[in-house]
Write an enzyme that holds these catalytic residues in place. Structure first.
Site, PDB file in Angstrom:
ATOM      1  N   SER A  95       0.874  -1.187   0.000  1.00 43.48           N
ATOM      2  CA  SER A  95       0.000   0.000   0.000  1.00 43.48           C
ATOM      3  C   SER A  95       0.901   1.224   0.000  1.00 43.48           C
ATOM      4  O   SER A  95       1.519   1.533   1.017  1.00 43.48           O
ATOM      5  CB  SER A  95      -0.868   0.036   1.258  1.00 43.48           C
ATOM      6  OG  SER A  95      -1.612  -1.138   1.392  1.00 43.48           O
ATOM      7  N   LYS A 170      -7.295   1.795  -2.418  1.00 44.87           N
ATOM      8  CA  LYS A 170      -6.832   1.384  -1.084  1.00 44.87           C
ATOM      9  C   LYS A 170      -6.872   2.565  -0.107  1.00 44.87           C
ATOM     10  O   LYS A 170      -7.251   2.420   1.058  1.00 44.87           O
ATOM     11  CB  LYS A 170      -5.413   0.799  -1.192  1.00 44.87           C
ATOM     12  CG  LYS A 170      -4.751   0.467   0.125  1.00 44.87           C
ATOM     13  CD  LYS A 170      -5.408  -0.680   0.879  1.00 44.87           C
ATOM     14  CE  LYS A 170      -4.712  -0.909   2.215  1.00 44.87           C
ATOM     15  NZ  LYS A 170      -5.323  -1.966   3.008  1.00 44.87           N
ATOM     16  N   LYS A 238       0.681   5.752   8.168  1.00 43.92           N
ATOM     17  CA  LYS A 238       1.321   5.813   6.842  1.00 43.92           C
ATOM     18  C   LYS A 238       0.270   5.957   5.739  1.00 43.92           C
ATOM     19  O   LYS A 238       0.388   6.804   4.851  1.00 43.92           O
ATOM     20  CB  LYS A 238       2.155   4.541   6.676  1.00 43.92           C
ATOM     21  CG  LYS A 238       2.838   4.336   5.369  1.00 43.92           C
ATOM     22  CD  LYS A 238       2.134   3.417   4.408  1.00 43.92           C
ATOM     23  CE  LYS A 238       1.862   2.024   4.889  1.00 43.92           C
ATOM     24  NZ  LYS A 238       1.231   1.171   3.891  1.00 43.92           N
TER      25      LYS A 238
END
Ligand code: NAD
Length: 295
Positions: A95, A170, A238
């Site tokens: 990701s 995502k 993140k």
């Protein structure tokens, strides 16, 4: 079909094992030698570098923490670019920021290598079962070539659009999951402060409109005070940072992601970055001076 697989962490290790079980030949590499040894014991061949893992294979899969790791492993010294042949497909399942997927893809294109960005949702249990949700960006013909391979790893494999769009999907997923967890946390702490048993509140609402996959996955853990990851708060930070960076480029306001990343960073400062993201409730518990646990 021969695969080079780089990144054997919480997610990559079970994914690599599932590909071996399905009969694919694997060349594996990770800086963590213990992880490599475990996958080699399941039938993979050890590569000594990312370059070697990417040599003489049809497909290279990367499953790394974030954008800088993907850039280093693919484009850096001793990296994939030094070993990969024209015609190979690189499937990055990490990701990362959609913009970085586009940058890395542009470099690979110069070598005749097509890249797909194919991040996943579902966490370690679904990685083990081979039932991940996989969202893929990149050319349709390259997607068609790896669709059955990805079907070994996921229960749903969706071609979203051009390169970077898998990671955009995502990021959307991560915003929705974070918002669900924050909403659940705010609600359960408020109920607890009002003297109402939060586990009964959970049971009362779960079959109604507020019910969700996130609620059923996280409420039982939170009510038991179980913050063992799963998906670590620091990894969710993140993803939200990648969402905020993307939003800044597009000049789109993202007030919820901005608020939630602040709560997560405060928990990280408190030494809780390694907790499961359901542990976000500890922010609300701290500021409200109450814990929301099953009575
Ligand atoms: P992890 O930290 O457990 O694994 C990453 C692996 O990459 C480690 O084994 C590490 O040694 C290896 N690595 C790092 N730098 C390397 C390098 N330069 N060369 C070779 N290997 C290197 O992370 P994870 O939980 O497996 O997550 C991987 C990706 O999947 C992340 O982008 C994460 O956001 C995403 N993801 C994770 C989950 C989850 O529940 N853990 C769920 C969905 C998506």
């Amino acid at each position: 079909m021969k695969i080079g697989f780089i990144g054997l962490g919480i997610m990559g290790k079970p994914m690599a094992k599932n590909l071996l079980k399905a009969g694919y030949e694997l060349n594996v590499y990770d800086v963590n030698k213990t992880a490599v040894a475990e996958v080699v014991a399941s039938g993979a061949k050890e590569a000594s570098s990312s370059r070697e893992a990417a040599s003489h294979v049809d497909v290279v899969i990367t499953m790394l923490p974030n954008s800088p790791h993907v850039k280093e492993v693919v484009l850096g010294a001793g990296g994939v670019v030094e070993g990969i042949a024209a015609g190979t497909i690189l499937v990055d399942m990490s990701s990362i920021a959609p913009l970085v997927s586009k940058e890395v893809s542009a470099e690979l294109e110069k070598l005749g290598v097509v890249m797909l960005d194919a991040p996943v949702s579902g966490g370690e249990p679904k990685a083990i079962e081979g039932t991940l949700a996989i969202m893929v960006g990149g050319p349709a013909d390259a997607f068609a070539k790896v669709e059955s391979l990805l079907g070994v790893l996921g229960a749903s494999v969706t071609h979203v659009g051009d390169i970077g769009s898998g990671n955009m999907a995502k990021l959307a997923n991560q915003i929705m999951v974070a918002s669900n967890i924050a909403g659940m946390s705010e609600a359960l702490v408020l109920a607890s402060k009002a003297g109402v048993d939060p586990s009964v509140v959970y049971q009362a609402v779960r079959a109604g409109l507020a019910g969700s996959t996130v609620l059923d996955a996280k409420a039982p853990m939170v009510l038991a005070g179980n913050f063992k990851p799963g998906f670590r708060i620091e990894l969710h930070i993140k993803d939200l940072q990648n969402a905020l960076d993307t939003a800044e480029q597009l000049e789109v306001p993202t007030p919820m992601s901005t608020a939630i990343i602040g709560m997560m960073r405060e928990l990280q400062q408190d030494g809780k970055g390694g907790d499961d993201h359901g542990g976000l409730i500890q922010y609300y518990e701290k500021v409200s001076h109450i814990t929301a646990r099953a009575k």
